[in-house]
Design a protein around this motif. Structure first.
Motif, PDB file in Angstrom:
ATOM      1  N   MET A   2      -3.527   4.340 -14.297  1.00 42.15           N
ATOM      2  CA  MET A   2      -3.083   2.911 -13.842  1.00 42.15           C
ATOM      3  C   MET A   2      -2.888   2.977 -12.430  1.00 42.15           C
ATOM      4  O   MET A   2      -3.044   2.018 -11.720  1.00 42.15           O
ATOM      5  CB  MET A   2      -1.536   2.896 -14.547  1.00 42.15           C
ATOM      6  N   GLY A   3      -2.131   4.026 -11.663  1.00 45.84           N
ATOM      7  CA  GLY A   3      -2.157   3.898 -10.190  1.00 45.84           C
ATOM      8  C   GLY A   3      -3.421   3.818  -9.779  1.00 45.84           C
ATOM      9  O   GLY A   3      -3.581   2.694  -8.668  1.00 45.84           O
ATOM     10  N   TYR A   4      -4.487   4.383  -9.689  1.00 47.41           N
ATOM     11  CA  TYR A   4      -5.774   4.231  -9.152  1.00 47.41           C
ATOM     12  C   TYR A   4      -6.314   2.732  -9.532  1.00 47.41           C
ATOM     13  O   TYR A   4      -6.904   2.117  -8.356  1.00 47.41           O
ATOM     14  CB  TYR A   4      -6.777   5.378  -9.680  1.00 47.41           C
ATOM     15  N   ASN A   5      -6.187   2.301 -10.708  1.00 48.24           N
ATOM     16  CA  ASN A   5      -6.426   0.983 -10.958  1.00 48.24           C
ATOM     17  C   ASN A   5      -5.837   0.036  -9.934  1.00 48.24           C
ATOM     18  O   ASN A   5      -6.534  -1.027  -9.531  1.00 48.24           O
ATOM     19  CB  ASN A   5      -6.241   0.582 -12.523  1.00 48.24           C
ATOM     20  N   ASP A   6      -4.520   0.291 -10.151  1.00 50.33           N
ATOM     21  CA  ASP A   6      -3.801  -0.756  -9.100  1.00 50.33           C
ATOM     22  C   ASP A   6      -4.207  -0.635  -7.424  1.00 50.33           C
ATOM     23  O   ASP A   6      -4.394  -1.691  -6.955  1.00 50.33           O
ATOM     24  CB  ASP A   6      -2.470  -0.564  -9.018  1.00 50.33           C
ATOM     25  N   LYS A  42       0.916  -1.109   0.090  1.00 46.78           N
ATOM     26  CA  LYS A  42      -0.020   0.063  -0.034  1.00 46.78           C
ATOM     27  C   LYS A  42       0.847   1.127  -0.091  1.00 46.78           C
ATOM     28  O   LYS A  42       0.618   2.321  -0.697  1.00 46.78           O
ATOM     29  CB  LYS A  42      -0.791   0.139   1.259  1.00 46.78           C
ATOM     30  N   GLU A  43       1.968   1.022   0.873  1.00 44.14           N
ATOM     31  CA  GLU A  43       2.983   2.394   0.847  1.00 44.14           C
ATOM     32  C   GLU A  43       3.399   2.442  -0.480  1.00 44.14           C
ATOM     33  O   GLU A  43       3.607   3.678  -1.059  1.00 44.14           O
ATOM     34  CB  GLU A  43       4.033   1.987   1.932  1.00 44.14           C
ATOM     35  N   LYS A  44       3.945   1.387  -1.264  1.00 40.10           N
ATOM     36  CA  LYS A  44       4.559   1.598  -2.509  1.00 40.10           C
ATOM     37  C   LYS A  44       3.670   2.197  -3.303  1.00 40.10           C
ATOM     38  O   LYS A  44       3.918   3.092  -4.082  1.00 40.10           O
ATOM     39  CB  LYS A  44       4.841   0.048  -2.833  1.00 40.10           C
ATOM     40  N   LEU A  45       2.431   1.859  -3.330  1.00 40.90           N
ATOM     41  CA  LEU A  45       1.306   2.194  -4.412  1.00 40.90           C
ATOM     42  C   LEU A  45       1.136   3.743  -4.306  1.00 40.90           C
ATOM     43  O   LEU A  45       1.089   4.450  -5.119  1.00 40.90           O
ATOM     44  CB  LEU A  45       0.097   1.551  -4.328  1.00 40.90           C
ATOM     45  N   GLU A  46       1.042   3.986  -2.904  1.00 35.61           N
ATOM     46  CA  GLU A  46       0.835   5.400  -2.608  1.00 35.61           C
ATOM     47  C   GLU A  46       1.828   6.475  -2.980  1.00 35.61           C
ATOM     48  O   GLU A  46       1.579   7.473  -3.602  1.00 35.61           O
ATOM     49  CB  GLU A  46       0.480   5.750  -1.047  1.00 35.61           C
ATOM     50  N   ASN A  47       3.052   5.961  -2.711  1.00 37.09           N
ATOM     51  CA  ASN A  47       4.141   6.745  -3.289  1.00 37.09           C
ATOM     52  C   ASN A  47       4.189   6.993  -4.794  1.00 37.09           C
ATOM     53  O   ASN A  47       4.387   7.878  -5.437  1.00 37.09           O
ATOM     54  CB  ASN A  47       5.600   6.153  -2.774  1.00 37.09           C
ATOM     55  N   ALA A  79     -12.112   0.251  -2.724  1.00 39.60           N
ATOM     56  CA  ALA A  79     -12.036  -0.331  -4.276  1.00 39.60           C
ATOM     57  C   ALA A  79     -12.994   0.297  -5.182  1.00 39.60           C
ATOM     58  O   ALA A  79     -12.384   0.619  -6.050  1.00 39.60           O
ATOM     59  CB  ALA A  79     -12.214  -1.893  -4.407  1.00 39.60           C
ATOM     60  N   PHE A  80     -14.072   0.310  -4.648  1.00 43.88           N
ATOM     61  CA  PHE A  80     -15.120   1.290  -5.659  1.00 43.88           C
ATOM     62  C   PHE A  80     -14.768   2.503  -5.840  1.00 43.88           C
ATOM     63  O   PHE A  80     -14.889   3.093  -6.938  1.00 43.88           O
ATOM     64  CB  PHE A  80     -16.356   0.936  -5.001  1.00 43.88           C
ATOM     65  N   LYS A  81     -14.441   3.038  -4.759  1.00 43.09           N
ATOM     66  CA  LYS A  81     -13.923   4.454  -4.902  1.00 43.09           C
ATOM     67  C   LYS A  81     -12.852   4.801  -5.977  1.00 43.09           C
ATOM     68  O   LYS A  81     -12.846   5.749  -6.577  1.00 43.09           O
ATOM     69  CB  LYS A  81     -13.631   5.237  -3.416  1.00 43.09           C
TER      70      LYS A  81
END
Lengths: 312, 446
Positions: free
Chosen positions: B145-149, B124-129, B163-165
């Motif tokens: 792509m980021g939001y999709n991930d 999660k941290e990685k994705l946020e960064n 997830a939906f948001k």
């Protein structure tokens, strides 16, 4: 009236009434008093004869309310429920700016008569009821509306229990007799529903479906209804079967033609009256003033027969 | 005959609804075997689905079925499935439900759960960064792509709302219609899992608007999703139509939501409950498209054919057999009763329709019920005006009744006349009252 002997007053009142009206369609101040006399004297038939005339002109709203209310009560006494319903309906839907007690009482009776005569009651008011009535009438007649609900479930025992519970309320409104009639009309309603689904039915089954105590009682009810002309049936005592028949009215007799003819005449007369009234209103200066003001916004191509600024 | 049945059962291995119980059919019925209502073969059933819906279905079965062994089976499979994924919340739930009944292998595996949680935090941290980086760079595609991930991540971890948001947030960064379709499909998937079918309908319509980017498989998926939403909304006729339109290209492509057997079952039952004869014949029985689906659930096919050819007893028997298993389906279970009632009523109405008089004894035999209960059902239908007939209770015959038009017309005319009379009089009276009030006010002014 003050002499506690209403019977003596009936005949003179009647002649006075007839002399005072300049047309049979007018309601005078004497009308409600006359009807009250008839009620107290219990000579409903004379009262009924006056009610036969339609009225179209009313001087005092208060007279009108009282007239309709007493008229409704007389019709109930004579078991002419449809006319009673009409009169009470007029009271409930009459234009009024302030809620008055007559309307409240009339509404309660209206609910009960509607249940007896039509077997149902819709608690929504027609559009032309005054907003005052719409808002307030229901608050004063809570137990009656609950009675409607328990009537609609179709269970006699529930209905009777409810009536028992609210006995004093109905008593204080002097409506207890009507309420009892509502209960007995429930049986009739159920039996009538059976005529729609069955061709023949045993008395036992009728007693069970309608929740009567025995086949004998069912037989009595059915017999009563046949005599009153509310259903068409024949009872076969040997088998204990009732055979439901269709309405034998064939609409081919002379009387029927006369009936239809007279209805047509009446309606033609009514529509003539309606057009007269419409014409009268269109010439009324106040109406023209209002209509004229509203038409300002139309575009100038409209050939306006009414000048846009018309002041009274 | 038994061996043959089993063999065919094996070949069509993804039957979901029944196990070929080895009973012979009665000699009175045709040579078609009567398939008994044996329990759902959970393994076969679960093999039809993938992803989160598999777990939800297994847990639903475990909850609803009364049979302890089936329950444990379902829970065991759910446990295995969850372990393959990353959803610790569901894991904990399943462990609680199992309650140690399946032995030490299926106990609370704290170590695994912690490991998964830690990995999740890390990811999660990685994705946020990454997402922040993309946002500062303002590259639309990467942000999308980021939001999709993120959406996928939350979905895998069971946080459906988040997830939906996130999926919805990609909408602002969609540049091509393909992206929009992708977003819609994700949103639909999450909404179905959440049970919010209003979203499903709106996203289906949104996706259908971008016609060019839709490949046939996606079109079929959208149809299924729409059908599901309509089923949940109790619009059986529309749902049936949607399911019937689904083409065979669906195949096994939408197993994370629905299996082709489901399409057949839902479509067949809804159609039977809501279509009239003409539509039933043209859209269901004669449809080549739908025939492929019906092959997967021969029971439904037999059911519909029986109904159409008026073999009501066997039709209702099939329905009865299927009922237990249908109650275990997460989408259908609360509609089973209504649909069955509608089908039964239609059968009764259809039976009485062609006749002038019907002997209630024969009818009771045809429907396999007693005369008394049949009479009650018929009475209800007559009162609702769905059958025009009257019952002769003495001789137990039903007579059709045809309304006499002439009399009815006369009655209506007289009634309208008196109503008009009443209304106009009341109206004139009221107008008069208002005029007088008005005059009163006016006279006071002057």
């Amino acid at each position: 009236m003050l002499l506690e002997d209403p019977m003596r007053g009936v005949a003179p009142m009647l002649t006075a009434l007839q002399k005072l009206q300049y047309s049979s369609e007018q309601l005078t101040t004497l009308h409600p008093d006359f009807l009250l006399l008839c009620l107290l004297a219990k000579c409903y038939k004379t009262g009924l004869s006056i009610l036969e005339d339609d009225i179209f002109e009313v001087d005092q709203p208060r007279d009108f309310f009282l007239y309709c209310y007493y008229g409704g009560m007389i019709c109930i006494g004579q078991k002419k429920f449809s006319k009673a319903l009409e009169l009470l309906h007029s009271v409930v839907t009459a234009p009024m700016s302030v809620l008055n007690a007559i309307a409240i009482e009339a509404y309660k009776k209206y609910i009960l008569v509607s249940l007896i005569h039509l077997g149902q009651f819709s608690s929504s008011f027609p559009k032309y009821t005054s907003s005052v009535a719409q808002r307030n009438l229901k608050n004063f007649s809570q137990p009656y509306l609950e009675l409607v609900n328990s009537y609609c479930t179709g269970k006699i025992s529930e209905l009777e229990a409810f009536v028992q519970a609210n006995n004093e309320k109905f008593e204080s409104d002097k409506n207890l007799g009507l309420v009892k009639q509502v209960v007995s009309s429930m049986y009739k309603r159920n039996i009538q529903r059976l005529t729609q689904t069955y061709l023949t039915l045993s008395l036992e089954d009728i007693a069970n479906t309608v929740q009567l105590n025995s086949a004998k009682e069912a037989e009595m009810h059915v017999l009563q209804m046949i005599q009153d002309g509310e259903i068409y049936a024949t009872i076969n005592q040997k088998d204990g079967m009732v055979r439901f028949l269709e309405d034998p009215e064939q609409y081919k007799t002379c009387e029927m033609i006369e009936l239809i003819d007279s209805s047509i005449q009446r309606i033609m007369m009514l529509s003539r009256k309606l057009t007269d009234m419409d014409e009268q209103l269109s010439c009324d200066p106040l109406y023209l003033g209002k209509a004229g003001r509203d038409r300002q916004r139309f575009d100038f191509d409209d050939f306006d027969t009414v000048p846009s600024k018309f002041t009274v | 005959m038994e061996a043959e049945d089993d063999a065919t059962g094996q070949m069509i291995e993804d039957e979901e609804i029944y196990v070929n119980g080895g009973e012979d059919g009665d000699e009175s019925k045709r040579h078609r075997p009567i398939i008994s209502s044996e329990q759902l073969d959970i393994e076969a059933y679960a093999a039809l689905y993938s992803g989160r819906t598999k777990i939800s279905r297994l847990m639903f079965i475990a909850e609803k079925c009364g049979n302890a062994s089936m329950q444990l089976d379902a829970l065991r499979m759910a446990y295995d499935e969850i372990k393959k994924g990353e959803n610790t919340q569901l894991f904990r739930e399943v462990v609680v439900k199992i309650d140690g009944r399946l032995g030490p292998n299926y106990g609370p595996d704290g170590a695994w759960a912690d490991a998964v949680d830690r990995r999740a935090e890390f990811r999660k941290e990685k994705l946020e960064n990454e997402l922040n980086a993309y946002r500062t760079n303002l590259i639309k595609e990467s942000i999308r792509m980021g939001y999709n991930d993120f959406g996928d991540f939350y979905f895998a971890h069971g946080q459906l709302g988040d997830a939906f948001k996130n999926f919805v947030r990609t909408r602002d960064y969609c540049t091509t219609s393909k992206h929009i379709v992708h977003m819609c499909m994700n949103a639909i998937l999450v909404s179905i899992e959440m049970g919010q079918f209003t979203h499903v309908t709106s996203y289906v319509s949104k996706a259908e608007q971008s016609q060019d980017a839709l490949d046939p498989i996606t079109i079929e998926k959208l149809r299924c999703a729409a059908g599901l939403a309509l089923l949940e909304g109790k619009k059986y006729k529309l749902a049936a139509r949607k399911f019937l339109e689904t083409g065979p290209e669906l195949g096994n492509n939408y197993t994370e939501v629905i299996a082709p057997q489901d399409v057949a079952t839902y479509g067949g039952l809804c159609a039977l409950a809501s279509f009239d004869r003409a539509e039933l014949k043209s859209k269901v029985i004669d449809s080549i498209n739908f025939r492929n689906f019906l092959e997967l659930v021969p029971e439904i096919r037999e059911l519909i054919n029986d109904f159409y050819t008026s073999h009501y007893a066997s039709c209702l028997e099939y329905l009865g057999n299927l009922k237990a298993n249908l109650l275990l389906d997460i989408h259908l279970h609360d509609h089973v009763e209504t649909l069955y009632e509608q089908i039964r009523n239609k059968a009764l109405i259809q039976y009485t329709h062609p006749f002038v008089s019907v002997d209630l004894h024969m009818m009771a035999n045809a429907f396999n019920t007693s005369i008394a209960s049949l009479e009650k059902e018929l009475e209800a239908l007559i009162t609702n005006n769905q059958i025009q007939a009257r019952i002769d209770s003495h001789n137990k015959i039903l007579y059709a009744r045809h309304a006499d038009q002439r009399n009815a017309t006369f009655q209506r005319v007289l009634q309208t006349g008196s109503e008009f009379d009443r209304e106009v009089r009341a109206m004139l009276l009221r107008a008069n009252l208002i005029k007088h009030e008005f005059n009163l006010k006016a006279s006071r002014k002057h």
